[in-house]
Each structure stands twice: as C-alpha cells, then as structure tokens.
Design a protein around this motif. Sequence first.
Motif, PDB file in Angstrom:
ATOM      1  N   UNK A   1      -0.822   7.094   4.063  1.00 58.35           N
ATOM      2  CA  UNK A   1      -0.024   5.987   3.534  1.00 58.35           C
ATOM      3  C   UNK A   1       0.041   6.070   2.014  1.00 58.35           C
ATOM      4  N   UNK A   2      -1.086   6.384   1.398  1.00 55.65           N
ATOM      5  CA  UNK A   2      -1.095   6.477  -0.059  1.00 55.65           C
ATOM      6  C   UNK A   2      -0.167   7.584  -0.537  1.00 55.65           C
ATOM      7  N   UNK A   3      -0.019   8.606   0.268  1.00 51.93           N
ATOM      8  CA  UNK A   3       0.877   9.697  -0.104  1.00 51.93           C
ATOM      9  C   UNK A   3       2.324   9.387   0.248  1.00 51.93           C
ATOM     10  N   UNK A   4       2.600   8.183   0.716  1.00 57.34           N
ATOM     11  CA  UNK A   4       3.950   7.762   1.122  1.00 57.34           C
ATOM     12  C   UNK A   4       4.461   8.539   2.317  1.00 57.34           C
TER      13      UNK A   4
ATOM     14  N   UNK B   1      10.046  14.839   1.196  1.00 57.79           N
ATOM     15  CA  UNK B   1       9.602  15.056  -0.184  1.00 57.79           C
ATOM     16  C   UNK B   1       8.132  14.666  -0.368  1.00 57.79           C
TER      17      UNK B   1
ATOM     18  N   UNK C   1      16.184   8.825  -0.357  1.00 63.96           N
ATOM     19  CA  UNK C   1      14.734   8.908  -0.323  1.00 63.96           C
ATOM     20  C   UNK C   1      14.392   9.879   0.800  1.00 63.96           C
TER      21      UNK C   1
ATOM     22  N   UNK D   1       4.646  17.005  -0.610  1.00 66.28           N
ATOM     23  CA  UNK D   1       3.703  16.760  -1.685  1.00 66.28           C
ATOM     24  C   UNK D   1       2.266  16.802  -1.171  1.00 66.28           C
TER      25      UNK D   1
ATOM     26  N   UNK E   1      -0.861   7.620  -5.210  1.00 68.94           N
ATOM     27  CA  UNK E   1      -0.741   9.051  -5.505  1.00 68.94           C
ATOM     28  C   UNK E   1       0.596   9.607  -5.039  1.00 68.94           C
ATOM     29  N   UNK E   2       1.215   8.954  -4.082  1.00 68.60           N
ATOM     30  CA  UNK E   2       2.484   9.449  -3.564  1.00 68.60           C
ATOM     31  C   UNK E   2       3.598   9.435  -4.585  1.00 68.60           C
ATOM     32  N   UNK E   3       3.434   8.688  -5.667  1.00 68.64           N
ATOM     33  CA  UNK E   3       4.501   8.583  -6.659  1.00 68.64           C
ATOM     34  C   UNK E   3       4.582   9.846  -7.521  1.00 68.64           C
ATOM     35  N   UNK E   4       3.505  10.595  -7.502  1.00 71.15           N
ATOM     36  CA  UNK E   4       3.397  11.750  -8.390  1.00 71.15           C
ATOM     37  C   UNK E   4       4.666  12.590  -8.441  1.00 71.15           C
ATOM     38  N   UNK E   5       5.117  13.082  -7.319  1.00 75.71           N
ATOM     39  CA  UNK E   5       6.292  13.955  -7.319  1.00 75.71           C
ATOM     40  C   UNK E   5       7.560  13.190  -7.643  1.00 75.71           C
ATOM     41  N   UNK E   6       7.642  11.958  -7.202  1.00 73.96           N
ATOM     42  CA  UNK E   6       8.848  11.183  -7.509  1.00 73.96           C
ATOM     43  C   UNK E   6       8.991  11.028  -9.016  1.00 73.96           C
TER      44      UNK E   6
ATOM     45  N   UNK F   1      19.152  -1.060  -0.811  1.00 74.37           N
ATOM     46  CA  UNK F   1      18.288  -0.020  -0.263  1.00 74.37           C
ATOM     47  C   UNK F   1      18.264  -0.203   1.234  1.00 74.37           C
TER      48      UNK F   1
ATOM     49  N   UNK G   1       0.807  -1.214   0.000  1.00 81.56           N
ATOM     50  CA  UNK G   1       0.000   0.000   0.000  1.00 81.56           C
ATOM     51  C   UNK G   1       0.839   1.263   0.000  1.00 81.56           C
ATOM     52  N   UNK G   2       2.131   1.149   0.203  1.00 82.02           N
ATOM     53  CA  UNK G   2       2.943   2.362   0.215  1.00 82.02           C
ATOM     54  C   UNK G   2       4.045   2.274  -0.834  1.00 82.02           C
ATOM     55  N   UNK G   3       4.129   3.308  -1.661  1.00 84.47           N
ATOM     56  CA  UNK G   3       5.246   3.373  -2.596  1.00 84.47           C
ATOM     57  C   UNK G   3       6.321   4.204  -1.913  1.00 84.47           C
ATOM     58  N   UNK G   4       7.407   3.575  -1.580  1.00 84.03           N
ATOM     59  CA  UNK G   4       8.389   4.282  -0.774  1.00 84.03           C
ATOM     60  C   UNK G   4       9.173   5.268  -1.625  1.00 84.03           C
TER      61      UNK G   4
END
Lengths: 196, 195, 404
Positions: free
Chosen positions: C224-227, C370, C366, C374, A108-113, C338, A52-55
């Motif tokens: 969590x979705x927003x990392x 950041x 990472x 966002x 959605x967190x990947x957007x800026x990455x 990593x 659920x989390x894109x690091x």
Amino acid sequence: MSVRVLEALKEKFGDAVVETHSQFGDDTAVVRADKWKEVCRFLRDDPAMSFDMSVDLCGVDYPDREPRFEVVLHLYSVAKRHRLRLKARIGDAEGEGAEIDTVADIWIGVNWFERETYDLMGISFKGHPDLRRILMYPEFEGHPLRKDYPANKTQPLVPYRTEEEAGVTLEKQAPFGLDEGMPFGRRAWGTDRGES
Amino acid sequence: MGELKHVTLEGGASGTSGFATTKLDALLAWARKWSLFKYPFVTACCGMEFMALTSPRFDGSARFGAEAPRFSPRQSDLLWVVGTISQRQAPVLRRIYEQMMEPKWVLAFGTCASCGGFYDNYTTVPGIDKIIPCDVYVPGCPPRPEAVLDGLMLLQDKITKNATGDRRPGIVKPREDPVRDLIQLRKKSSREGEA
Amino acid sequence: MEPIDLDLDENELELPSEPMHLNMGPSHPAMHGTVRIVLELSGETIVKSDVQIGYLHRGFEKMCERGTWTQVFPYVDRLNYVSPMLNNVGYALAVEKMCDIEVPERCQWYRMILGELARISDHLTCNGAMAMELGAFTPFLWYIKAREMVWDILEEETGARLTHSFGRIGGMANPPTPALKSMCREAIPAILKIVEEGEGMLLKNRIFIDRLENIGKISGPDAIALSWTGPCLRSTGVAYDVRKAHPYLKYDEVDFDVPVGTCGDNMDRFLVRLGEIRQSCRIILQACDRMADEGPVNVDDPRVILPPKQDVYTTIEATIQHFKLVMEGAKVPKGEVYSYTEGGNGELGYYLVSDGSGTPHRVRIRPPCFPITQGLSDLINGAMLSDIVPTFGSLNMIGGECDH
Ligand code: SF4
C-alpha cells in the motif's frame, strides 16, 4: 464523506488552505506550498484521515496563470475508503522557482511520480532522495510537458541518416503534414509552427 | 526447389541420381531465405501481435524456416523491429544492428517502426530507417499476421533479388485498395457511358 | 590421484570479492518489457539494483493536448496494449463524469462485457509470458490460443484485433452485434478449459513452483505504501478492487468474488490472476444474461454524439452539428476530474483538466504499472539473479502504460 476531511483540514490549517471545492464530486483542497509537507504528514498520520495510499502525483502547467504550475496529489485511504485531491501552486511565468518539498519520505510510492513530474514538468522537489530524469534520457534538455515546449522538437541521441547515405527517400510523405487531422480553434501552444 | 532459376536436372530416368547446377549466389540466396534466424527487438504493442504471429494459429515463422529466435544479434540475420522506437531506444537499436553479421536484413513491423506512426512528437524516432537501413516495411497498427506473412515473402523475394543487386525496400500493400478500386470503377462506368 | 592445485596457496584461490556490475536490458530475451536494470552483484546475490524505465516513452500526455477529446481514444488504446478495451472504458467514463452523462443501461452492460474480455486477455498474456520466460513454452502457446478466442470476439465486435479505439464519449462506436452473446457463451467454457489445462501443467511442476514460491515477497502495508493496486496488491491479502470498493457501470449488480492471496509472493500473483480470469468469465456470463437485445447504446445528447449518418446527408442542422463535432470536438465543461476504474493491472486513473474548449488542457493517466515497477527494486534486492525473471514477469509491467 470526505467533506469532513476538507472541514478538518480547514480547521487545522486555517489560512494555509487557500481554496476548497468538490467539483464533479472530487474533494479538492489547495494549500500553500510552504505547508505542503506538514499537511501531508497530518493527512497520513491523523487517525481520522489515515490516507495511507498516495494514488498519483502530477503537475499541470497553466501558462497564463501566476503561479504557473500546480502540483496535484491524489490520496486514498484503503481503510476508510475516502479520497482527496491536494494541490499547491508554484512557479512564476518563466517557469523559474518551481520548487516544493518532497513527500517521498511520507509515502514511498511517490518517489517515482515526483521524478516523473520533475522530468516532464520541471518541478523540483526539495529533499528528494534521488531526483533524476526517469522517462527521458539524461542528455535531454528542457521539460517536454510544459506548454512552451514544442511537441515536435526532437533531440536525437544518434544522428539521423541522410538521404544520400540511405539511397531512398526518408521523409514522411503526405498526408503526414504538421497538424494533420488536428481540430480547429485550439490553442496553438505545443507545436513548433515556425520551423517547418 | 521450384524457385531455383538456373537448375538443370540431369540423371537417370529412374530419378534416383542427379545433380543441380546453379549459380553460387542464387544457391546461397535460396539457402538463406529459407533459414532466417530472427532477432525480435520487441518494444511495444506490436509485440502482442508478434506473439500471436508465432503462436500455432498463424504459425508465421516456422513455415518460412524462420522459427528459431536467436537472442543474440551476433547469431541472427533478420532483425524484427517490433514497435515504437523512442529516441532513448535509438542507440540501443543501432548497436544491435551493428553487431549483426553480414548479410543482414531488417523488417519494420508496424507503422511505428516504419514511420513513427501517429506519435509525431519529441520522443519518437520517425521510422527506423532514420537510423538503420530497412528492407521491408509492414504497415498497420498493429499489422495483421497475414500482412506480416506477406512481408516475410517480400523479404524472401528481396533476398533472391539481392543476388542480382536489387536493394530497394519492399512495402506490404493492402490487399484491397479501396481508392484504386473506386477509380477503376469510375473509369469503367465512364467508359460504359461513352459506349 | 593428487589434487591438481596442490602447490597453490589457499589465499590466492579466493575470488576477488568486489561487487560485479551487470546490465540487464533494455532488450532482454527474458523480459517482455523494455526496462533496464543495472545490478550490483555479489556472487549471484543482488546487492543493489536500479530499475530504469522510459525506453517506451511516447509522449502520450503531450499528444493528447493536440487533438480533440475524442481523438484521445486511439492513444489510450496503446497504453495498456494487452487490454485496450479497459482503457477505452476508463477514459470514456472520465470524460462522461465531466460532462455529467450517464450512458444507457445496455451500453453499460456492453462495456462490461468487452472490458472483462480484455481483462481475460491481459491475464492470459501475463501468465503465459511468465511461464514462457521460465521455460514452459507449451502453456504459453495454449494461453495464446485462448487469447485468440477472446480476440476473435473482440474483432467481430469492434473490427480490430488489438487496438480497437471503440469507446466514444457517451457510448460506443457501434451497437453490439447480434452474435455477441452466443459467441461469449461458446468461447468461455473453451477458455476455462484451456486455463485449467495450463494450470494443471504448471502447478504440478516442481521447477515452476520452486521458482515462484516464496520469491519476490511483499507485505500488505508495504504494498500500500508503494501505491500498488490491482492483482499485485490483492496477492498480499488486501482485498482492494475498484469494482467492489467503488462500483462503476453495473459491477454492483453482478455477483463475483475478489480473489486474494496470502503472502504476496510470485505464486500468489500468478494464482490471483488465474482466479480473476474465472471471475471475469462469471461476470461476462451474467452480463450476457442481463443485457437487453434492443435499445439505445449511445446517449441522446447532441453535445457529444455524432448525428446519424442519414440525417447528416439530408438535413442542414445535422450536417453543421457533425462538422462542429468533428472539426472542433465535443465541448467539455471547464474543470478537473479524477476518475478511476479497475484496469488490467490495478487502479487506472485519468486526471483530466478542461479549459472549456474542444481540446483537453491536460490528460494525465495514472498508470497502475508505474508504482508497481517502482517496487521491483525492493523485491529483487537480496534475491538471486535468476529470481529477477519470475518476479518481473509476475508484476506484469506493460511498457506503454508504465512509460506513458
Ligand atoms: S504500430 Fe501501432 S500497435 Fe504497433 S507499436 Fe506502433 S502504436 Fe503500437
């Protein structure tokens, strides 16, 4: 634990998983670029995976490989506490055709990455909602993290003052030469040795 | 008022009345140097040290009459450039400098602001003096508050000298220069050897 | 008295209702980071916002590809410049993971102590600066006073107040000073007292509470979705802390809690940070008790550790080894890794690629800030203009880290 993830990936996607390894304990899967989005969606939605989390998402440039770029995505599952590194290889030696599907609609967190990777590495993401430069200014040309971009090539937005204008020396004095304090025997990409 | 050069005090022996005569420029410079209004342009890590400088322990600005920060460039006369200036930030810095009223001074806080520091790359401006004039350089990464106090005093000196037209920038020197000490030591020992 | 606008038509009095565009930053007094927000306002309500970062992009990743692996340390210091020690430790652990090195026990405790001190300094600065931006100047001065105490210890240990560059691959630059433990034991009660004083002053203040509570809310799944990671994620009630979930160093042997919030508003973030200061103090005290007074700090591995100075001057082998380590750099095995630790703002990850030489092929950080920055846009859309300041302050955006 997430060796099971790798197995499941291989089972589900077969040939699309090009390579897997667990070097230094990090589970890694390299997938075909055209399956990128599909794999990501599976990883998030499948209950056994539930990443659920894109690091993190970044690009790496290997100038002497073909395809030249790697897109590296790190995933984490808060519930299951496992991690996965997902990679795809794209782009030719000139840096053209570095294109991959966006996954910003999955996490959605990947957007800026993705914007950052586009900005610094020049990898474009198809279908990204807002693919602009993020760290550099819009006037900047080129992609600084590519190995063939000279590290010290600036593109000033305001013209520098000249020495006459200032009336004092503006140049950096020794010992701040180019390559000062840099190690022996390193690959010389990344510096503009010709000019100065 | 010890530094007023052209002062003569005349008055009764009681000391209750009297007046000072001085050159107008010198008086102005004296007034200016003790009432600097600062505009902190804080961008990077040096800002942490800047916070420490303004905090009670070092009390780095109130002692020099430069306590009140003015967050409008139009009301301030000392621009502190604290931290790295990237190419993207450069137009902003220039604009802020241009908005300030004369007379104005600029203090480069830290190595990055002075010369770009060890960020010798595509995105960093190698020193603010490439964009705007700079009056005092305080090297250090980040400079210790003591060094900044030195810098402020250099600036005050400079303001006094401005009346006489000296516009060279000031650079804060390290208090102890190990190399110079070493050279002096060598000279001394060789002299002793000769004798 | 007659109303002044008697003969004016009601309709004419209406203000034009197009949205107003406002530009905040990049050098804004109430924002301690260099960020620019382009706002579209309707009255005082924010309709749309575009957060632009990058004003402090210093090319960290490019610079790392030029020097040796050890020369990266000064650069990582300046990423999250409020807690440089945590970055040092994180990077050292990442390279050690590649070289398959485990540092001696004493060094692990030492790293924990210094790291937690840095975390205290980080949270103190964040909370203090946030209070200052809301007009409470006194707590800020108090917190800075407490931070000076932390910095004093760090200066005594490392020689620098802020940018220590103290980590090394396979150990630390110097062994702990004999006074470390007594300094920590003395400073911690004093710090806790100041924290409490500041807290008492702020948390009983109606204005402060009103500006924080129920503002900038976010739910756990959204975060969590927003990392999001770190204190900002924990304020939503998700107890994800790398130190607990994937312990490194000796974090599994010490006893500490993970403070969590409930609704993820500004107040929760503020309180979680205060709670973490207390937990860090607990960890430091325990580590002080458990760290040995004697014993090696650096691993005994000639591949990465410089030989003792004495040997360098007297034996040719040590001279050559020293020369090679300095001029070519420690060789790190080919591959990629990593490694993640809990930084001041959350999960601080390093993704390193080595081509087997003494120079990194790619160092990717990472930065926890950041993705957090966002999310700022989502938090302030629909809120009032004045809510930006506390929301931005509570996210603790650190320019160096966020913009690399
Ligand atoms: S001089 Fe050093 S501490 Fe100051 S901004 Fe530059 S890198 Fe940061």
